[in-house]
Scaffold this motif. Sequence first.
Motif, mmCIF file in Angstrom:
data_model
loop_
_atom_site.group_PDB
_atom_site.id
_atom_site.type_symbol
_atom_site.label_atom_id
_atom_site.label_comp_id
_atom_site.label_asym_id
_atom_site.label_seq_id
_atom_site.Cartn_x
_atom_site.Cartn_y
_atom_site.Cartn_z
ATOM 1 N N ILE A 124 24.838 34.137 49.899
ATOM 2 C CA ILE A 124 24.532 34.142 48.468
ATOM 3 C C ILE A 124 24.706 35.570 47.936
ATOM 4 O O ILE A 124 24.309 36.532 48.584
ATOM 5 N N ILE A 125 25.307 35.682 46.752
ATOM 6 C CA ILE A 125 25.457 37.009 46.129
ATOM 7 C C ILE A 125 24.203 37.242 45.275
ATOM 8 O O ILE A 125 23.965 36.522 44.301
ATOM 9 N N ARG A 126 23.391 38.209 45.692
ATOM 10 C CA ARG A 126 22.128 38.456 44.991
ATOM 11 C C ARG A 126 22.192 39.800 44.273
ATOM 12 O O ARG A 126 22.368 40.830 44.918
ATOM 13 N N VAL A 127 22.046 39.768 42.972
ATOM 14 C CA VAL A 127 22.149 40.992 42.172
ATOM 15 C C VAL A 127 20.833 41.201 41.421
ATOM 16 O O VAL A 127 20.249 40.244 40.911
ATOM 17 N N ARG A 128 20.374 42.440 41.414
ATOM 18 C CA ARG A 128 19.184 42.782 40.616
ATOM 19 C C ARG A 128 19.635 43.660 39.458
ATOM 20 O O ARG A 128 20.483 44.534 39.633
ATOM 21 N N LYS A 129 19.049 43.407 38.275
ATOM 22 C CA LYS A 129 19.465 44.134 37.084
ATOM 23 C C LYS A 129 18.239 44.703 36.373
ATOM 24 O O LYS A 129 17.184 44.069 36.370
ATOM 25 N N ASN A 130 18.400 45.886 35.750
ATOM 26 C CA ASN A 130 17.232 46.508 35.105
ATOM 27 C C ASN A 130 17.014 46.032 33.671
ATOM 28 O O ASN A 130 15.947 46.200 33.113
ATOM 29 N N ILE A 131 18.056 45.484 33.034
ATOM 30 C CA ILE A 131 17.866 44.920 31.689
ATOM 31 C C ILE A 131 18.342 43.466 31.697
ATOM 32 O O ILE A 131 18.996 43.027 32.648
ATOM 33 N N ARG A 132 18.054 42.738 30.656
ATOM 34 C CA ARG A 132 18.336 41.310 30.668
ATOM 35 C C ARG A 132 19.834 41.027 30.643
ATOM 36 O O ARG A 132 20.607 41.764 30.033
ATOM 37 N N ILE A 133 20.208 39.937 31.295
ATOM 38 C CA ILE A 133 21.615 39.574 31.408
ATOM 39 C C ILE A 133 22.166 39.186 30.024
ATOM 40 O O ILE A 133 21.459 38.570 29.213
ATOM 41 N N CYS A 134 23.418 39.570 29.750
ATOM 42 C CA CYS A 134 23.981 39.219 28.444
ATOM 43 C C CYS A 134 24.682 37.861 28.530
ATOM 44 O O CYS A 134 24.962 37.354 29.619
ATOM 45 N N GLY A 135 24.924 37.264 27.397
ATOM 46 C CA GLY A 135 25.504 35.921 27.347
ATOM 47 C C GLY A 135 26.871 35.847 27.995
ATOM 48 O O GLY A 135 27.197 34.866 28.679
ATOM 49 N N ASP A 136 27.671 36.897 27.824
ATOM 50 C CA ASP A 136 29.011 36.861 28.394
ATOM 51 C C ASP A 136 28.952 36.906 29.916
ATOM 52 O O ASP A 136 29.662 36.166 30.596
ATOM 53 N N CYS A 137 28.096 37.769 30.462
ATOM 54 C CA CYS A 137 27.991 37.849 31.917
ATOM 55 C C CYS A 137 27.459 36.528 32.474
ATOM 56 O O CYS A 137 27.789 36.126 33.586
ATOM 57 N N HIS A 138 26.617 35.863 31.684
ATOM 58 C CA HIS A 138 26.057 34.573 32.096
ATOM 59 C C HIS A 138 27.182 33.544 32.240
ATOM 60 O O HIS A 138 27.269 32.827 33.245
ATOM 61 N N VAL A 139 28.072 33.492 31.238
ATOM 62 C CA VAL A 139 29.216 32.568 31.291
ATOM 63 C C VAL A 139 30.121 32.942 32.463
ATOM 64 O O VAL A 139 30.548 32.088 33.251
#
Length: 640
Positions: A590-605
């Motif tokens: 599984i590719i597990r990524v941690r992010k410091n700010i909320r995910i944007c809509g484009d990255c979600h798509v």
Amino acid sequence: MRAVSKRLLRRRFSHLAVASRTEPKSSSLSLNSSLASSLIEEFARCCYQRELRAAMRAMDAIERTGVRADSITYSELIKCCLARGAVEEGRIVHRHVFSNGYQPKTFLINVLINMYVKFGFLEEAQKLFDIMPERNVVSWTTIIAAYSNAKLNERALEFLVLMLRDGVMPNMFTYSSVLRACDGLWNLRQLHCSIFKAGLESDVFVRSALIDVYSKLGELRNALGVFNEMVTRDSVVWNSIIGGFAQNGDGYEALNLFKNMKRAAFHADQSTLTSILRACTGLALLELGRQVHVHVLKFDQDLILNNALLDMYCKCGSFEDANIVFTKMVEKDVISWSTMIAGLAQNGFSQEALKLFENMKVSGSKPNNITILGVLFACSHAGLVEEGWHYFQSMKQLYGIVPEREHYGCIIDLLGRAGKLDEAVRLIHEMECEPDVITWRTLLGACRVHKNVDLAIYAAKQIQKLDPEDAGTYILLSNIYANSHRWDDVAEVRRSMRLRGVRKETGCSWIEVDMQIHAFVVGDNSHPQMEEINKHLSQLIQRLKEAGYVPDTNFVLQDLEGEQREDSLRYHSEKLAIVFGMMRLPKEKIIRVRKNIRICGDCHVFAKLIAKMEERIVVIRDPVRYHHFQNGACSCGDYW
DNA sequence: TTAGGGTTAG
């Protein structure tokens, strides 16, 4: 029952034989010394074997012969009461101690005070303390420690002042107790000075208390200063400093100190492992967390450690592992349940979270305010408006939990996401507590989703009244203006940010590969494989476009045109991290990524399409929730 | 006779 040798009994209770000869005798009874000796031997055996009732009977018999038991005898009996948790017997001993108008020694009253403190009867301890003719350092320390432990900080500090006025000098026991009552830096610095003047700063207990209190106040540099000055350290001191960094969100330093602890030949115990798990949780280091799990198996009955393990697996996005641990746990408390409920909710399994809450109630465990927060979070993130309202309205009646700002926050989020913005605003005005920055930011987030510019401006102004430096508000407001193509307003927001020196938090994503953490930031090409990553990313985007992907430029903050806008999206840190994960991790991982700010809509798509096209599972953890991407869908149901 | 370290949310 253990066999006890007579020699051992004599050695341990030699003072009793002396007591039978030296303590005052009743004038009306002549002492049969041989009878007293045999009773005392019986009493000593019972105390040693913690046979409380038999010891009480022996004490009665001794006193009937006219011998008054001495202070040490009574204190042995009190130890026995404490070991057995026998409150009533403790009170009986108390009455014996003061019988016939006898005035016990300070030592014995101290023991009685300590007994009441340990049983949790502070008032009775205080009454005894008040009637003492003389109080020594132990008397004062016992009562100060009692108030410190009960979190009655002011009272503990007040008694330290009274102690000093009484002319009694605090010792290392006193300081290590009273330090825990410091809830401000000013008090702590004063105490630290006094400790130094008294020459007690080298005591290992005092040091660990200092490290702990500095850490709890977020003063890690001071905590580390105290730690570094130590010549001799023990495992508790190591645990204090590691725990301090782990609790303050500096997982890297906690792990670094843990390495040093091992180099110094100290073994990790339950406390160390709990802190290390917390560090792994904060950094989303699942593989390291799994390694720690192997060591946790040695302490498989430790509830706190198991709870930390649950949290680590939930927050690292591996709910399957959390579930295995949870199922195996023999003892579960409200924290175990709350962790799992919040874990399910954050990972997008809202219905399962609510089911688990029902199971919790059946199990007899009583929910607390944090449990309910997890339940409301589940409702909010799944858009379950009716269920959320039901739980919110019944929490006081069913569980006696008064809604706090955080609970209101969940409901405001719930209403806001469901588009019921007017109701959300009404609720904010009806709250029993004052709305804070987070309350208004929640509403602001909902305004952005539903493109309500006017209400967004209203919410942003409320935030700016409370915190004019809050960067998040400027960003959200700027986003709203950008989505409405109000570029003049975007420019105005940015001008205000520049004037106030407010800077947008740079988006950063982390991924763990081969036990190494790789960090990605937009515009930072320092990663050694960046050229390859960019090439791979461009190819992927091209293939995605051929499959119908259209970059959603509504999420771009800047007023850019055409390809420039696409480019700023292309290099969002989470995309770089995902691509790196695809390059370096085998397909089954599984590719597990941690992010410091909320995910944007484009990255979600993008993540959804990648998961489908490349047949991979991608998990992204942002500061609020988790997104599990698989087969072209996300566990959040595109509602976050 | 008195003292130190670990878990859930925000």
